[in-house]
Design a protein around this motif. Structure first.
Motif, PDB file in Angstrom:
ATOM      1  N   GLY A   4     -10.657 -34.138 -43.205  1.00  0.00           N
ATOM      2  CA  GLY A   4     -11.307 -34.140 -41.905  1.00  0.00           C
ATOM      3  C   GLY A   4     -10.415 -34.472 -40.728  1.00  0.00           C
ATOM      4  O   GLY A   4     -10.844 -34.364 -39.581  1.00  0.00           O
ATOM      5  N   ALA A   5      -9.180 -34.889 -40.959  1.00  0.00           N
ATOM      6  CA  ALA A   5      -8.289 -35.184 -39.841  1.00  0.00           C
ATOM      7  C   ALA A   5      -7.976 -33.897 -39.082  1.00  0.00           C
ATOM      8  O   ALA A   5      -7.684 -32.866 -39.688  1.00  0.00           O
ATOM      9  N   GLN A   6      -8.072 -33.974 -37.772  1.00  0.00           N
ATOM     10  CA  GLN A   6      -7.794 -32.812 -36.942  1.00  0.00           C
ATOM     11  C   GLN A   6      -6.563 -32.997 -36.067  1.00  0.00           C
ATOM     12  O   GLN A   6      -6.000 -32.038 -35.579  1.00  0.00           O
ATOM     13  N   LEU A   7      -6.185 -34.257 -35.843  1.00  0.00           N
ATOM     14  CA  LEU A   7      -5.047 -34.517 -34.979  1.00  0.00           C
ATOM     15  C   LEU A   7      -4.243 -35.710 -35.476  1.00  0.00           C
ATOM     16  O   LEU A   7      -4.739 -36.530 -36.247  1.00  0.00           O
ATOM     17  N   SER A  18      12.282 -43.213 -34.499  1.00  0.00           N
ATOM     18  CA  SER A  18      11.743 -43.187 -35.853  1.00  0.00           C
ATOM     19  C   SER A  18      12.650 -42.347 -36.742  1.00  0.00           C
ATOM     20  O   SER A  18      12.977 -41.202 -36.404  1.00  0.00           O
ATOM     21  N   SER A  19      13.008 -42.908 -37.887  1.00  0.00           N
ATOM     22  CA  SER A  19      13.892 -42.201 -38.813  1.00  0.00           C
ATOM     23  C   SER A  19      13.240 -40.970 -39.440  1.00  0.00           C
ATOM     24  O   SER A  19      13.940 -40.079 -39.920  1.00  0.00           O
ATOM     25  N   ILE A  20      11.914 -40.903 -39.427  1.00  0.00           N
ATOM     26  CA  ILE A  20      11.244 -39.754 -40.043  1.00  0.00           C
ATOM     27  C   ILE A  20      10.313 -39.033 -39.068  1.00  0.00           C
ATOM     28  O   ILE A  20       9.435 -38.282 -39.477  1.00  0.00           O
ATOM     29  N   PHE A  21      10.534 -39.234 -37.773  1.00  0.00           N
ATOM     30  CA  PHE A  21       9.689 -38.583 -36.768  1.00  0.00           C
ATOM     31  C   PHE A  21       9.655 -37.067 -36.956  1.00  0.00           C
ATOM     32  O   PHE A  21       8.589 -36.461 -37.017  1.00  0.00           O
ATOM     33  N   THR A  22      10.818 -36.438 -37.050  1.00  0.00           N
ATOM     34  CA  THR A  22      10.866 -34.980 -37.147  1.00  0.00           C
ATOM     35  C   THR A  22      10.100 -34.489 -38.367  1.00  0.00           C
ATOM     36  O   THR A  22       9.317 -33.537 -38.276  1.00  0.00           O
ATOM     37  N   GLN A  23      10.287 -35.150 -39.504  1.00  0.00           N
ATOM     38  CA  GLN A  23       9.592 -34.736 -40.721  1.00  0.00           C
ATOM     39  C   GLN A  23       8.085 -34.872 -40.532  1.00  0.00           C
ATOM     40  O   GLN A  23       7.325 -33.959 -40.851  1.00  0.00           O
ATOM     41  N   GLN A  24       7.631 -36.011 -40.020  1.00  0.00           N
ATOM     42  CA  GLN A  24       6.195 -36.219 -39.842  1.00  0.00           C
ATOM     43  C   GLN A  24       5.619 -35.260 -38.804  1.00  0.00           C
ATOM     44  O   GLN A  24       4.535 -34.701 -38.993  1.00  0.00           O
ATOM     45  N   TYR A  25       6.336 -35.054 -37.712  1.00  0.00           N
ATOM     46  CA  TYR A  25       5.873 -34.195 -36.625  1.00  0.00           C
ATOM     47  C   TYR A  25       5.726 -32.750 -37.102  1.00  0.00           C
ATOM     48  O   TYR A  25       4.687 -32.115 -36.888  1.00  0.00           O
ATOM     49  N   ASP A  26       6.758 -32.249 -37.763  1.00  0.00           N
ATOM     50  CA  ASP A  26       6.720 -30.865 -38.240  1.00  0.00           C
ATOM     51  C   ASP A  26       5.716 -30.670 -39.374  1.00  0.00           C
ATOM     52  O   ASP A  26       4.966 -29.690 -39.394  1.00  0.00           O
ATOM     53  N   ALA A  27       5.688 -31.601 -40.326  1.00  0.00           N
ATOM     54  CA  ALA A  27       4.791 -31.463 -41.484  1.00  0.00           C
ATOM     55  C   ALA A  27       3.320 -31.547 -41.074  1.00  0.00           C
ATOM     56  O   ALA A  27       2.484 -30.836 -41.630  1.00  0.00           O
ATOM     57  N   SER A  28       2.991 -32.393 -40.114  1.00  0.00           N
ATOM     58  CA  SER A  28       1.594 -32.478 -39.663  1.00  0.00           C
ATOM     59  C   SER A  28       1.160 -31.147 -39.054  1.00  0.00           C
ATOM     60  O   SER A  28       0.049 -30.672 -39.307  1.00  0.00           O
ATOM     61  N   HIS A  29       2.026 -30.533 -38.293  1.00  0.00           N
ATOM     62  CA  HIS A  29       1.733 -29.239 -37.673  1.00  0.00           C
ATOM     63  C   HIS A  29       1.589 -28.146 -38.739  1.00  0.00           C
ATOM     64  O   HIS A  29       0.665 -27.331 -38.688  1.00  0.00           O
ATOM     65  N   GLN A  30       2.473 -28.151 -39.721  1.00  0.00           N
ATOM     66  CA  GLN A  30       2.423 -27.153 -40.798  1.00  0.00           C
ATOM     67  C   GLN A  30       1.142 -27.270 -41.613  1.00  0.00           C
ATOM     68  O   GLN A  30       0.651 -26.279 -42.152  1.00  0.00           O
ATOM     69  N   ALA A  31       0.577 -28.484 -41.686  1.00  0.00           N
ATOM     70  CA  ALA A  31      -0.667 -28.686 -42.437  1.00  0.00           C
ATOM     71  C   ALA A  31      -1.899 -28.314 -41.618  1.00  0.00           C
ATOM     72  O   ALA A  31      -3.015 -28.343 -42.132  1.00  0.00           O
ATOM     73  N   GLY A  32      -1.704 -27.973 -40.350  1.00  0.00           N
ATOM     74  CA  GLY A  32      -2.825 -27.522 -39.538  1.00  0.00           C
ATOM     75  C   GLY A  32      -3.370 -28.537 -38.549  1.00  0.00           C
ATOM     76  O   GLY A  32      -4.392 -28.289 -37.909  1.00  0.00           O
ATOM     77  N   LEU A  33      -2.714 -29.676 -38.398  1.00  0.00           N
ATOM     78  CA  LEU A  33      -3.171 -30.674 -37.442  1.00  0.00           C
ATOM     79  C   LEU A  33      -2.561 -30.417 -36.066  1.00  0.00           C
ATOM     80  O   LEU A  33      -1.435 -29.928 -35.950  1.00  0.00           O
ATOM     81  N   ILE A  34      -3.312 -30.743 -35.055  1.00  0.00           N
ATOM     82  CA  ILE A  34      -2.774 -30.797 -33.702  1.00  0.00           C
ATOM     83  C   ILE A  34      -2.008 -32.105 -33.632  1.00  0.00           C
ATOM     84  O   ILE A  34      -2.507 -33.136 -34.066  1.00  0.00           O
ATOM     85  N   ARG A  35      -0.774 -32.071 -33.108  1.00  0.00           N
ATOM     86  CA  ARG A  35       0.016 -33.289 -33.152  1.00  0.00           C
ATOM     87  C   ARG A  35       0.662 -33.602 -31.804  1.00  0.00           C
ATOM     88  O   ARG A  35       0.843 -32.730 -30.954  1.00  0.00           O
ATOM     89  N   GLY A  36       0.986 -34.894 -31.654  1.00  0.00           N
ATOM     90  CA  GLY A  36       1.660 -35.353 -30.457  1.00  0.00           C
ATOM     91  C   GLY A  36       2.554 -36.533 -30.797  1.00  0.00           C
ATOM     92  O   GLY A  36       2.426 -37.142 -31.862  1.00  0.00           O
ATOM     93  N   ALA A  37       3.441 -36.860 -29.894  1.00  0.00           N
ATOM     94  CA  ALA A  37       4.368 -37.972 -30.079  1.00  0.00           C
ATOM     95  C   ALA A  37       3.930 -39.158 -29.225  1.00  0.00           C
ATOM     96  O   ALA A  37       3.323 -38.985 -28.176  1.00  0.00           O
ATOM     97  N   TYR A  38       4.259 -40.374 -29.720  1.00  0.00           N
ATOM     98  CA  TYR A  38       4.003 -41.551 -28.895  1.00  0.00           C
ATOM     99  C   TYR A  38       5.214 -42.461 -28.848  1.00  0.00           C
ATOM    100  O   TYR A  38       6.080 -42.436 -29.700  1.00  0.00           O
ATOM    101  N   HIS A  39       5.261 -43.244 -27.774  1.00  0.00           N
ATOM    102  CA  HIS A  39       6.326 -44.224 -27.548  1.00  0.00           C
ATOM    103  C   HIS A  39       5.724 -45.612 -27.636  1.00  0.00           C
ATOM    104  O   HIS A  39       4.707 -45.893 -27.014  1.00  0.00           O
TER     105      HIS A  39
END
Length: 143
Positions: A66-69, A82-103
């Motif tokens: 049910g996660a959408q974003l 973050s040491s894994i920001f790129t992996q998490q950012y890209d993988a969330s998008h590939q799984a179909g989630l709308i994604r964003g970055a935070y500081h």
């Protein structure tokens, strides 16, 4: 439910909002074993916020659950990424989630302008593409 969460007006685990998570041990800190859905589905889209503390995330399971974003921690202060920001950012998008970055801001280390510049320099992927959320600021009383 912790006293801290109740004091913030959160009455039930599914009534939390982005940035809060409740765990079976009664804590309201982030678990290191994975993200927790943090939006009340009746009030809006279901989403998570994650950081390197969460480690590898099973994005497909989150999406099918049910996660959408997702908001992914990119930077902190003006010297940490973050040491894994790129992996998490890209993988969330590939799984179909709308994604964003935070500081994650740390007012004790530098000015807000300096930290904003750092976030813009090291966050990435902002685009008006319908699948990218705007960058957000996580600022807490005592980081």
């Amino acid at each position: 439910m912790t006293a801290k969460a109740r004091a913030a007006g959160i009455a039930t685990t599914d009534g939390a909002y982005l940035g809060w998570s409740a765990h079976s041990d009664g804590s309201d800190r982030r678990a290191t074993n994975g993200p927790v859905l943090t939006f009340n589905a009746a009030a809006g889209p279901a989403g998570v916020d994650v950081s390197a503390w969460n480690g590898p995330v099973d994005w497909a399971t989150l999406h099918s659950g049910g996660a959408q974003l997702a908001y992914i921690k990119a930077t902190e202060g003006n010297s940490s990424t973050s040491s894994i920001f790129t992996q998490q950012y890209d993988a969330s998008h590939q799984a179909g989630l709308i994604r964003g970055a935070y500081h994650f801001a740390n007012p004790a280390v530098s000015t807000g302008a300096s930290q904003a510049d750092y976030f813009v320099a090291y966050g990435r992927g902002w685009a008006p593409d319908g699948t990218t959320l705007p960058g957000v600021l996580d600022i807490e009383y005592d980081p």
